[in-house]
Scaffold this motif. Sequence first.
Motif, mmCIF file in Angstrom:
data_model
loop_
_atom_site.group_PDB
_atom_site.id
_atom_site.type_symbol
_atom_site.label_atom_id
_atom_site.label_comp_id
_atom_site.label_asym_id
_atom_site.label_seq_id
_atom_site.Cartn_x
_atom_site.Cartn_y
_atom_site.Cartn_z
ATOM 1 N N MET A 1 40.471 41.969 22.560
ATOM 2 C CA MET A 1 40.615 40.377 22.983
ATOM 3 C C MET A 1 39.209 40.126 23.556
ATOM 4 N N PRO A 2 38.989 38.723 23.537
ATOM 5 C CA PRO A 2 37.854 38.360 24.144
ATOM 6 C C PRO A 2 37.734 38.525 25.793
ATOM 7 N N LEU A 3 36.817 39.042 26.268
ATOM 8 C CA LEU A 3 37.128 39.006 27.930
ATOM 9 C C LEU A 3 37.448 37.977 28.642
ATOM 10 N N GLN A 4 37.043 36.692 28.220
ATOM 11 C CA GLN A 4 37.515 35.691 28.655
ATOM 12 C C GLN A 4 39.044 35.171 28.720
ATOM 13 N N LEU A 5 39.397 35.735 27.483
ATOM 14 C CA LEU A 5 41.055 35.394 27.230
ATOM 15 C C LEU A 5 41.736 36.438 28.476
ATOM 16 N N CYS A 6 41.130 37.696 28.369
ATOM 17 C CA CYS A 6 41.904 38.469 29.504
ATOM 18 C C CYS A 6 41.911 38.131 30.729
ATOM 19 N N GLU A 7 40.819 37.523 31.001
ATOM 20 C CA GLU A 7 40.704 36.884 32.651
ATOM 21 C C GLU A 7 41.683 35.746 32.536
ATOM 22 N N ASP A 8 41.592 34.698 31.501
ATOM 23 C CA ASP A 8 42.608 33.798 31.540
ATOM 24 C C ASP A 8 43.948 34.202 31.451
ATOM 25 N N ARG A 9 44.356 35.288 31.178
ATOM 26 C CA ARG A 9 45.786 35.822 31.210
ATOM 27 C C ARG A 9 46.045 36.744 32.258
ATOM 28 N N ASP A 10 45.288 36.929 33.087
ATOM 29 C CA ASP A 10 45.475 37.761 34.170
ATOM 30 C C ASP A 10 46.413 37.395 35.209
ATOM 31 N N PRO A 11 47.701 37.741 35.189
ATOM 32 C CA PRO A 11 48.682 37.092 36.487
ATOM 33 C C PRO A 11 48.401 37.761 37.752
ATOM 34 N N LYS A 12 47.681 38.736 37.709
ATOM 35 C CA LYS A 12 47.442 39.488 39.183
ATOM 36 C C LYS A 12 46.256 39.043 39.703
ATOM 37 N N GLY A 13 45.297 38.549 38.911
ATOM 38 C CA GLY A 13 44.136 38.131 39.531
ATOM 39 C C GLY A 13 43.208 39.229 39.727
ATOM 40 N N LEU A 14 43.250 40.343 39.055
ATOM 41 C CA LEU A 14 42.430 41.593 39.137
ATOM 42 C C LEU A 14 41.043 41.223 38.492
ATOM 43 N N TYR A 15 40.936 40.478 37.609
ATOM 44 C CA TYR A 15 39.669 40.237 37.095
ATOM 45 C C TYR A 15 38.724 39.570 38.064
ATOM 46 N N LYS A 16 39.490 38.456 38.621
ATOM 47 C CA LYS A 16 38.589 37.613 39.839
ATOM 48 C C LYS A 16 38.381 38.620 41.113
ATOM 49 N N LEU A 17 39.293 39.607 41.348
ATOM 50 C CA LEU A 17 38.692 40.569 42.510
ATOM 51 C C LEU A 17 37.785 41.418 41.944
ATOM 52 N N ALA A 18 37.669 41.815 40.659
ATOM 53 C CA ALA A 18 36.496 42.756 40.219
ATOM 54 C C ALA A 18 35.460 42.031 40.236
ATOM 55 N N ARG A 19 35.434 40.670 39.820
ATOM 56 C CA ARG A 19 34.130 39.899 40.013
ATOM 57 C C ARG A 19 33.718 39.594 41.306
ATOM 58 N N GLU A 20 34.471 39.590 42.317
ATOM 59 C CA GLU A 20 34.109 39.581 43.762
ATOM 60 C C GLU A 20 33.558 40.731 44.228
ATOM 61 N N GLY A 21 33.649 41.782 43.483
ATOM 62 C CA GLY A 21 33.225 43.219 44.035
ATOM 63 C C GLY A 21 34.301 43.952 44.798
ATOM 64 N N LYS A 22 35.612 43.465 44.741
ATOM 65 C CA LYS A 22 36.559 44.121 45.729
ATOM 66 C C LYS A 22 37.149 45.195 44.940
ATOM 67 N N ILE A 23 37.068 45.178 43.612
ATOM 68 C CA ILE A 23 37.427 46.253 42.665
ATOM 69 C C ILE A 23 36.534 46.822 42.084
ATOM 70 N N LYS A 24 36.067 48.111 42.003
ATOM 71 C CA LYS A 24 35.008 48.748 41.286
ATOM 72 C C LYS A 24 35.440 49.566 40.001
ATOM 73 N N GLY A 25 34.702 49.673 39.210
ATOM 74 C CA GLY A 25 34.797 50.370 38.217
ATOM 75 C C GLY A 25 35.877 49.641 37.279
ATOM 76 N N PHE A 26 35.893 48.329 37.097
ATOM 77 C CA PHE A 26 36.662 47.492 36.169
ATOM 78 C C PHE A 26 36.308 47.052 34.956
#
Length: 72
Positions: A1-26
């Motif tokens: 799936m396209p990355l943007q769609l994965c981010e849009d469907r992310d109910p836990k906000g993990l992609y947002k946390l990864a983009r903020e540098g709070k999750i590494k190796g995502f």
Amino acid sequence: MPLQLCEDRDPKGLYKLAREGKIKGFTGIDDPYEPPLNCEIELQLKDGIVPTPHEMAGQVVSYMENGGFLEA
């Protein structure tokens, strides 16, 4: 799936946390996506449209039933 769609469907906000540098190796953010070398099932776009999560789950269940992994 396209990355943007994965981010849009992310109910836990993990992609947002990864983009903020709070999750590494995502995967897809600061770690590359590595496609499987020998996958058993591949979910595809339908006429260029990404299936809904419900439709994709149905494909997986059908595959597992047809392969004898599940009893219908």
